[in-house]
Scaffold this motif. Structure first.
Motif, mmCIF file in Angstrom:
data_model
loop_
_atom_site.group_PDB
_atom_site.id
_atom_site.type_symbol
_atom_site.label_atom_id
_atom_site.label_comp_id
_atom_site.label_asym_id
_atom_site.label_seq_id
_atom_site.Cartn_x
_atom_site.Cartn_y
_atom_site.Cartn_z
ATOM 1 N N ASP A 147 -7.476 3.501 -1.767
ATOM 2 C CA ASP A 147 -8.472 2.726 -2.513
ATOM 3 C C ASP A 147 -9.551 2.167 -1.585
ATOM 4 O O ASP A 147 -10.643 1.832 -2.021
ATOM 5 N N LYS A 148 -9.215 2.053 -0.302
ATOM 6 C CA LYS A 148 -10.227 1.553 0.648
ATOM 7 C C LYS A 148 -11.230 2.634 1.045
ATOM 8 O O LYS A 148 -12.191 2.360 1.766
ATOM 9 N N THR A 178 -17.503 6.316 5.160
ATOM 10 C CA THR A 178 -16.276 6.418 5.960
ATOM 11 C C THR A 178 -16.447 7.412 7.105
ATOM 12 O O THR A 178 -16.874 8.547 6.873
ATOM 13 N N GLU A 326 -13.912 0.336 1.744
ATOM 14 C CA GLU A 326 -13.777 -0.680 2.796
ATOM 15 C C GLU A 326 -13.192 0.010 4.020
ATOM 16 O O GLU A 326 -12.142 -0.398 4.523
#
Ligand code: PLP
Length: 404
Positions: A147-148, A178, A326
């Protein structure tokens, strides 16, 4: 010292106004603006040198050939390939991946084999593999994502089997920013004798690239995303792999001898370069790579990382701001949504303020599905963006939020 104001002077388009507002160009993930030096290199070549490469004994043809081949050497040096035989010029990342998917498919994929891609790939690193799998009766398998917004590398172990023919992964996600640990991914794949393609479309503009250190077998990128012209890109391949692959397209340049009975193929890298290359664009690409090299890829990376850090910090002050992903390591890309404001409305209204961001699925529909959304607004940064521009973006978002 990195002097962004001086850098900006090299990009005439940055002085434009849009709807009477100074242009704030934050769509660099889609394409970057071009410095004067790159455009002038193209104009100069068309005005003073133009002739077809590789074929002529006359002066201009030789000069154009020298520029084209010197550009190959510039690319080699820029990504630290071993040899210019490993640098194939293409039309861009998309064509590089299609070339590889087709030829690798022909050479070494049969029914029941598998190709591994990641959950955060651009369509251009999914669809060519899917097309090849369909042709060959092979199967596409997918490295899942947390989920990050990071790849679940513990799943790699079970995904890589004796049927896996190649692993294809983006270096940097064009949606989440990412930065994938591609060196580790390559090592894991190599432990099982599996070659790896890295899609470098979003990493080449932002960080130093050393293909020998990454040890990837193939690496693809586009000129236009790294301040070069459109219509030119690169496929790097280790010589031992490129030697194993058949040609992609047939025509001039890629042959040694042709008869109606049999054709023999040219040596690397020409075997993969059928037809007249865009030799003006290759020269301009080399000019762009020289330009960023002069600024220093380390300096560019540090500058843009700070810009991205600042942007996230400021954007998070906006009520209802949701930034997607994230990741521990993030490059110069931020996808966001504010409350339930549709990304198209956000993009259109920001445009009215002179701010160019991208909206939509960013050619990554499977990733959108994984995130459970249809699209996002996306700000992506380049070496000429400034903190003041980020302030303008954040003020713009805030204004739009209040309107809703
Ligand atoms: N791969 C990634 C990660 C991208 O972001 C893009 C373009 O946005 C591409 C591939 C395709 O690049 P091109 O359209 O230049 O071939």
């Amino acid at each position: 010292m990195y002097d962004v104001n001086k850098v900006r002077e090299d990009f005439p388009i940055l002085a434009r106004e849009i709807y009477g507002k100074p242009l704030v160009y934050l769509d660099n993930g889609a394409t970057t603006q071009k410095p004067r030096q790159v455009v002038e290199a193209m104009v100069d070549e068309y005005y003073n040198v133009n002739a077809n490469v590789h074929r002529g004994v006359h002066f201009l043809s030789q000069q154009a050939t020298d520029l084209h081949e010197a550009s190959r050497e510039t690319v080699r040096r820029f990504i630290n390939a071993r040899s210019t035989s490993e640098i194939v010029f293409t039309r861009g990342t998309t064509e590089s991946i299609n070339l590889l998917a087709f030829t690798l498919g022909e050479a070494m994929v049969s029914e029941g084999d598998e190709v591994v891609v990641s959950a955060m790939e651009h369509h251009s690193n999914i669809v060519p593999w899917q097309m090849m799998c369909e042709r060959k009766g092979a199967r596409l398998r997918v490295i899942p994502m947390t989920d990050k917004g990071e790849l679940q590398l513990d799943a790699l172990e079970s995904l890589l089997t004796e049927r896996t023919r190649i692993l294809c992964c983006t270096h940097v996600s064009n949606v989440l920013g990412t930065v994938n640990p591609v060196k580790d991914i390559v090592r894991t794949a190599h432990d099982r004798g599996i070659p790896v393609l890295i899609d470098g479309a979003q990493s080449v503009p932002h960080m130093p690239i050393n293909v020998q250190e990454l040890d990837c077998d193939f690496f693809a990128f586009s000129g236009h995303k790294v301040y070069g012209p459109t219509g030119v890109g690169v496929l790097y391949g280790k010589e031992e792999w490129l030697e194993k692959l058949p040609p992609y397209q047939g025509g001039g340049e890629m042959i040694k001898n042709v008869s109606f009975e049999k054709t023999t193929y040219n040596e690397l890298p020409y075997k993969f370069e059928a037809g007249t290359p865009d030799y003006v664009a290759t020269h301009a690409l080399a000019t762009a790579l020289d330009y960023v090299t002069r600024l220093g890829m380390d300096n560019i990376e540090a500058y843009e990382r700070e810009l991205t850090r600042y942007a996230i910090e400021q954007m998070q002050q906006v009520d209802g701001m949701h930034i997607f992903g994230e990741p521990q390591e993030r490059d110069a890309v931020i996808s966001f949504q504010v409350g339930d404001i549709h990304h198209l409305d956000m993009g259109t209204l920001l445009d009215r303020l002179g701010i160019a961001v991208r909206t939509g699925h960013h050619c990554a529909e499977p990733l959108m599905r994984r995130l459970g959304i249809e699209g996002t607004a996306r700000a992506s940064f380049a070496l000429y963006n400034t903190k003041q521009e980020i302030d303008v973006l954040v003020e713009g978002i805030e204004r739009i939020r209040k309107m809703f």
